[in-house]
Design a protein around this motif. Structure first.
Motif, short mmCIF file in Angstrom:
data_model
loop_
_atom_site.label_atom_id
_atom_site.label_comp_id
_atom_site.label_asym_id
_atom_site.label_seq_id
_atom_site.Cartn_x
_atom_site.Cartn_y
_atom_site.Cartn_z
N ALA A 105 0.86 -1.18 0.00
CA ALA A 105 0.00 0.00 0.00
C ALA A 105 0.90 1.23 0.00
O ALA A 105 2.08 1.15 0.35
CB ALA A 105 -0.91 0.01 1.22
N THR A 106 0.33 2.34 -0.39
CA THR A 106 1.08 3.59 -0.44
C THR A 106 0.29 4.67 0.30
O THR A 106 -0.93 4.77 0.14
CB THR A 106 1.33 4.02 -1.90
OG1 THR A 106 2.03 2.98 -2.57
CG2 THR A 106 2.13 5.30 -1.98
N VAL A 107 1.00 5.45 1.10
CA VAL A 107 0.40 6.60 1.77
C VAL A 107 1.10 7.87 1.30
O VAL A 107 2.25 7.82 0.85
CB VAL A 107 0.45 6.49 3.31
CG1 VAL A 107 -0.51 5.42 3.81
CG2 VAL A 107 1.85 6.23 3.82
N GLU A 108 0.37 8.99 1.40
CA GLU A 108 0.89 10.26 0.92
C GLU A 108 0.67 11.37 1.94
O GLU A 108 -0.22 11.28 2.78
CB GLU A 108 0.18 10.67 -0.37
CG GLU A 108 0.44 9.77 -1.54
CD GLU A 108 -0.28 10.22 -2.80
OE1 GLU A 108 0.34 10.17 -3.87
OE2 GLU A 108 -1.47 10.62 -2.71
N LEU A 109 1.47 12.42 1.78
CA LEU A 109 1.40 13.58 2.64
C LEU A 109 1.68 14.80 1.77
O LEU A 109 2.57 14.75 0.91
CB LEU A 109 2.47 13.45 3.74
CG LEU A 109 2.63 14.55 4.77
CD1 LEU A 109 1.39 14.68 5.64
CD2 LEU A 109 3.85 14.26 5.64
N HIS A 110 0.94 15.88 1.96
CA HIS A 110 1.23 17.12 1.22
C HIS A 110 2.64 17.60 1.56
O HIS A 110 3.06 17.52 2.72
CB HIS A 110 0.24 18.22 1.59
CG HIS A 110 -1.05 18.12 0.86
ND1 HIS A 110 -2.23 18.57 1.42
CD2 HIS A 110 -1.38 17.66 -0.36
CE1 HIS A 110 -3.22 18.38 0.56
NE2 HIS A 110 -2.73 17.82 -0.52
#
Length: 181
Positions: A105-110
């Motif tokens: 899975a991949t998570v993101e952050l501004h």
């Protein structure tokens, strides 16, 4: 009854969900009762009002970390930043991919979510394998922030996540652990 036992008594165990043999720890009863929800949030607030642990920002992991993290940030008078699943944030992001039991899975952050040097509390509802929290920590550190602690309501120590996180040097705080079934 101590706080941990009180909160534990309000966590529902759902057998064989989402797969046979899994004992799912459902925190929604903690949120449904206003008194229990207050005890939950106040427990975190009292800890993080301590100047040694007080964050500049609270970062919540998608999705139940948003519930606890945003209320905690409000109570502490600090900002809240969401760490989202890939494809959910509209601005420029940094991303981190991590392994799951059945794939990745991949998570993101501004990219402007935190500033270099910010002290960040990283929060989620539960620590299982530790992959999501580790990925969140890496994202925050890519942007120059310092994760002062990882926090969760529930720890499932037999899945190895809390050990993996502490072995990596992350300080952890959890309220309830479920050892065994």
């Amino acid at each position: 009854m101590d706080t941990s036992a009180y909160l534990r008594s309000h966590i529902r165990t759902v057998p064989d969900w989402p797969a046979p043999g899994v004992q799912f720890r459902d925190i929604t009863p903690l949120l449904q009762d206003p008194k229990v929800f207050r005890v939950l949030i106040d427990t975190f607030v009292h800890r993080y009002m301590d100047p040694a642990l007080r964050p500049d920002v609270v970062a919540g992991l998608d999705a139940r970390g948003f519930i606890i993290g945003s209320v905690l940030a409000y109570e502490l008078g600090v900002g809240f930043v969401p760490i989202r699943k890939k494809g959910k944030l509209p601005f420029t992001t940094v991303e981190e991919t991590y392994e799951l039991e059945y794939g990745s899975a991949t998570v993101e952050l501004h990219t402007d979510a935190v500033k270099a040097g910010d002290r960040v509390l990283l929060i989620d509802d539960l620590i299982a394998t530790g992959g999501t929290m580790m990925a969140g920590r890496k994202l925050l550190e890519k942007l120059g922030a310092q994760v002062v602690e990882g926090a969760a309501i529930v720890d499932l120590p037999e899945l190895g996540g809390s050990q993996r996180l502490t072995d990596s040097g992350l300080s952890l705080f959890t309220l309830v652990d479920f050892t065994g079934h």
